[in-house]
Design an enzyme around this catalytic site. Structure first.
Site, PDB file in Angstrom:
ATOM      1  N   ARG A   2      48.099  36.711  50.456  1.00 46.05           N
ATOM      2  CA  ARG A   2      49.023  35.591  50.967  1.00 46.05           C
ATOM      3  C   ARG A   2      49.575  36.521  52.180  1.00 46.05           C
ATOM      4  NH1 ARG A   2      51.632  32.837  45.718  1.00 46.05           N
ATOM      5  NH2 ARG A   2      52.216  34.882  45.137  1.00 46.05           N
ATOM      6  N   HIS A  47      37.883  41.978  35.518  1.00 41.87           N
ATOM      7  CA  HIS A  47      38.094  41.513  34.151  1.00 41.87           C
ATOM      8  C   HIS A  47      37.340  40.261  33.931  1.00 41.87           C
ATOM      9  CE1 HIS A  47      40.464  41.654  30.825  1.00 41.87           C
ATOM     10  NE2 HIS A  47      41.809  40.998  31.123  1.00 41.87           N
TER      11      HIS A  47
HETATM   12  N1  NAP Z   1      46.079  46.470  36.518  1.00 43.90           N
HETATM   13  C1  NAP Z   1      45.437  47.105  35.436  1.00 43.90           C
HETATM   14  O1  NAP Z   1      45.683  47.866  34.769  1.00 43.90           O
HETATM   15  C2  NAP Z   1      43.976  46.305  35.496  1.00 43.90           C
HETATM   16  C3  NAP Z   1      42.932  47.230  34.866  1.00 43.90           C
HETATM   17  C4  NAP Z   1      41.732  46.812  34.743  1.00 43.90           C
HETATM   18  C5  NAP Z   1      41.445  45.483  35.278  1.00 43.90           C
HETATM   19  N2  NAP Z   1      42.435  44.765  35.845  1.00 43.90           N
HETATM   20  C6  NAP Z   1      42.060  43.425  36.526  1.00 43.90           C
HETATM   21  O2  NAP Z   1      42.168  43.421  37.749  1.00 43.90           O
HETATM   22  C7  NAP Z   1      42.510  42.103  38.427  1.00 43.90           C
HETATM   23  C8  NAP Z   1      43.934  42.572  39.317  1.00 43.90           C
HETATM   24  O3  NAP Z   1      45.024  43.057  38.550  1.00 43.90           O
HETATM   25  P1  NAP Z   1      46.090  43.916  39.005  1.00 43.90           P
HETATM   26  O4  NAP Z   1      46.986  44.436  37.996  1.00 43.90           O
HETATM   27  O5  NAP Z   1      45.812  44.745  40.322  1.00 43.90           O
HETATM   28  O6  NAP Z   1      46.904  42.785  40.003  1.00 43.90           O
HETATM   29  P2  NAP Z   1      48.239  41.792  39.559  1.00 43.90           P
HETATM   30  O7  NAP Z   1      49.238  42.672  39.642  1.00 43.90           O
HETATM   31  O8  NAP Z   1      47.863  41.072  38.312  1.00 43.90           O
HETATM   32  O9  NAP Z   1      48.159  40.797  40.573  1.00 43.90           O
HETATM   33  C9  NAP Z   1      48.593  40.975  41.710  1.00 43.90           C
HETATM   34  C10 NAP Z   1      47.972  40.322  42.989  1.00 43.90           C
HETATM   35  O10 NAP Z   1      47.895  38.600  42.914  1.00 43.90           O
HETATM   36  C11 NAP Z   1      48.401  38.050  43.811  1.00 43.90           C
HETATM   37  N3  NAP Z   1      49.035  36.736  43.453  1.00 43.90           N
HETATM   38  C12 NAP Z   1      49.493  36.440  42.367  1.00 43.90           C
HETATM   39  N4  NAP Z   1      49.732  35.103  42.454  1.00 43.90           N
HETATM   40  C13 NAP Z   1      49.283  34.621  43.345  1.00 43.90           C
HETATM   41  C14 NAP Z   1      49.111  33.260  43.787  1.00 43.90           C
HETATM   42  N5  NAP Z   1      49.668  32.339  43.268  1.00 43.90           N
HETATM   43  N6  NAP Z   1      48.397  32.904  45.053  1.00 43.90           N
HETATM   44  C15 NAP Z   1      47.582  34.152  45.617  1.00 43.90           C
HETATM   45  N7  NAP Z   1      47.891  35.297  45.153  1.00 43.90           N
HETATM   46  C16 NAP Z   1      48.610  35.548  44.105  1.00 43.90           C
HETATM   47  C17 NAP Z   1      49.524  38.961  44.261  1.00 43.90           C
HETATM   48  O11 NAP Z   1      49.986  38.522  45.688  1.00 43.90           O
HETATM   49  P3  NAP Z   1      51.568  38.504  46.122  1.00 43.90           P
HETATM   50  O12 NAP Z   1      52.014  39.847  46.218  1.00 43.90           O
HETATM   51  O13 NAP Z   1      51.160  37.744  47.344  1.00 43.90           O
HETATM   52  O14 NAP Z   1      52.069  37.681  45.118  1.00 43.90           O
HETATM   53  C18 NAP Z   1      48.913  40.374  44.160  1.00 43.90           C
HETATM   54  O15 NAP Z   1      47.949  40.620  45.341  1.00 43.90           O
HETATM   55  C19 NAP Z   1      42.937  41.299  37.060  1.00 43.90           C
HETATM   56  O16 NAP Z   1      41.776  40.698  36.939  1.00 43.90           O
HETATM   57  C20 NAP Z   1      43.009  42.344  36.002  1.00 43.90           C
HETATM   58  O17 NAP Z   1      42.999  41.933  34.816  1.00 43.90           O
HETATM   59  C21 NAP Z   1      43.808  45.312  35.984  1.00 43.90           C
END
Ligand code: NAP
Length: 406
Positions: A117, A180
């Site tokens: 965004r 995921h």
């Molecule tokens: N974190 C982990 O440990 C982990 C491990 C393995 C797999 N995963 C998977 O990897 C994927 C990403 O996870 P993550 O932990 O990196 O990210 P996250 O913290 O869950 O998501 C953050 C991202 O989502 C965006 N976002 C949130 N609401 C939004 C909306 N309404 N419209 C547009 N953008 C939006 C945020 O942008 P803004 O800053 O603009 O809000 C940010 O770029 C997921 O599928 C998760 O399950 C995560």
């Protein structure tokens, strides 16, 4: 795509011409799986090549079960770069995984762009990491249009919310990538149904995105699972494995989207996060109720666990940790472990069922779909931070001889 394994590694530093966008403006380096591995190699890159091509075992026996594994060693950097020479990896979302996977793929010399965004928190963080607006940083829709491999790393709730605008942009010949199984498996709730004419793949690092990055920088690699939901080209698994290497995996094991999401939601609610906080708190409370000081209660609950005993489990297993402790400790732990197992088994069964039937998914979608999700999560985490156990922990940590200000 072609197999160029065995090509001298110096060829790896060449950037292949890219079709749809400019290269990253500020790649930290472009010719290594890691910064440190490259530094260790000095001017000769040969040691890196030797290190990564040491083993090519494909099937391993895991405690009696044969499983296929994929190793980074099968993807020398030159092969990886050649494989993706006509691709643009469009990383949608820049949370913890976006940061780790994106920077690693960029440092591996691949063509990576970020879509988030405009002017949000992620946009700001991406700019801090050297992604350049209009060159390697774009609003979500534009990044998808420019990408050939669409890496959907938005929060799971956001993947569902944005799907109506994202779906029409996932056109034929693109690849849809997730970290995921959440969105696709719980489609009744998320409404995420991929188009029929694209490969749909998954690489799920088994750790936080921050760890994905730090392990890569140390020349190590995170363990990841890989899966294929839809294979249109016949190359979906190969592509998933290559992307796994690109984003910093050391080795990968096969799973399905469903198995990945069940085990992942279960694990993080269980021993990885939820159960461990619950156990720490319960043990600490009983010590405090019996007159032990915060310092003693914290040391006997958390500090000894994280600083002394758990690293031993990580190094050589549970029996090794037991053997490193006194016979008194061993006897007591051997007696009490089955009691904890029996007591907790029904809780874990309840948890698995709550994951399987979608209850956990629906809660997550509702909560993390709120416009106030960041503040709401921060508020609850602040409550943990304010618990006596963790306040005591700050003081205990400050007394470590190697303490650096938090
Ligand atoms: N974190 C982990 O440990 C982990 C491990 C393995 C797999 N995963 C998977 O990897 C994927 C990403 O996870 P993550 O932990 O990196 O990210 P996250 O913290 O869950 O998501 C953050 C991202 O989502 C965006 N976002 C949130 N609401 C939004 C909306 N309404 N419209 C547009 N953008 C939006 C945020 O942008 P803004 O800053 O603009 O809000 C940010 O770029 C997921 O599928 C998760 O399950 C995560």
């Amino acid at each position: 795509m072609s197999d160029v394994a065995g090509r001298p590694l110096r060829a790896a530093s060449r950037r292949a011409p890219r079709a749809s966008t400019k290269i990253a403006a500020k790649p930290a380096q472009t010719a290594s799986y890691s910064l440190l591995a490259r530094q260790a190699a000095g001017s000769s890159r040969k040691p890196i090549l030797q290190a990564v091509s040491a083993r090519g075992v494909k099937t391993l026996n895991f405690a009696g079960t044969e499983e296929v594994v994929y190793e980074r060693s099968d993807w020398p950097l030159a092969k990886l770069q050649d494989y993706f020479k006509n691709d643009t990896l469009a990383l949608i979302g820049y949370g913890s995984q976006g940061h780790g996977q994106g920077l690693n793929a960029r440092d591996n010399g691949l063509n990576v762009i970020v879509g988030v965004r405009k002017d949000g928190e992620s946009w700001r963080q991406a700019m801090e990491d050297g992604w350049v607006p209009g060159e390697t940083l774009f609003p979500i829709e534009e990044a998808i249009n420019r990408g050939t491999i669409i890496m959907n790393l938005l929060s799971d709730a956001a993947q569902s919310q944005t799907w109506p605008t994202v779906a029409p942009l996932i056109t034929k010949d693109k690849t849809l990538y997730f970290s995921h199984g959440f969105s696709v498996v719980y489609k009744e709730d998320t409404k995420v149904i991929p188009p029929k004419d694209v490969d749909v793949i998954l690489v799920a690092p088994k750790g936080s995105g921050r760890t994905v990055r730090t392990l890569f920088k140390e020349g190590r690699g995170i363990n990841s699972s890989v899966a294929v939901f839809q294979d249109v080209t016949g190359k979906a698994m190969e592509k998933a494995v290559a992307l796994g290497v690109a984003v910093g995996s050391g080795y990968m094991y096969e799973t399905t989207f469903e198995k990945e999401v069940y085990s992942d939601l279960y694990g993080e609610r269980g021993v990885l996060m939820g159960a461990i906080q619950g156990l720490f708190c319960a043990q600490y409370k009983v010590l405090r109720a019996n007159g032990h000081t915060p310092s003693e209660a914290f040391n006997e609950t958390v500090e000894e666990a994280t600083q002394s005993l758990y690293p031993l489990i990580g190094q050589k297993g549970m029996d090794y940790m037991y053997n490193a402790c006194s016979t008194t400790a061993r006897r007591g732990a051997l007696d009490w472990a089955p009691i904890f197992e029996k007591t907790n088994l029904p809780v874990f069964e309840q948890l698995y069922e709550s994951v399987r039937n979608g209850t956990e998914t629906r809660k997550s979608l509702e909560f993390n779909g709120r416009s106030t999700y960041r503040q709401d999560l921060a508020k609850e985490l602040k409550e943990i931070d304010d618990q006596e156990i963790w306040r005591a922990g700050k003081v205990v940590r400050s007394l470590r001889p190697d303490y650096k200000t938090e």
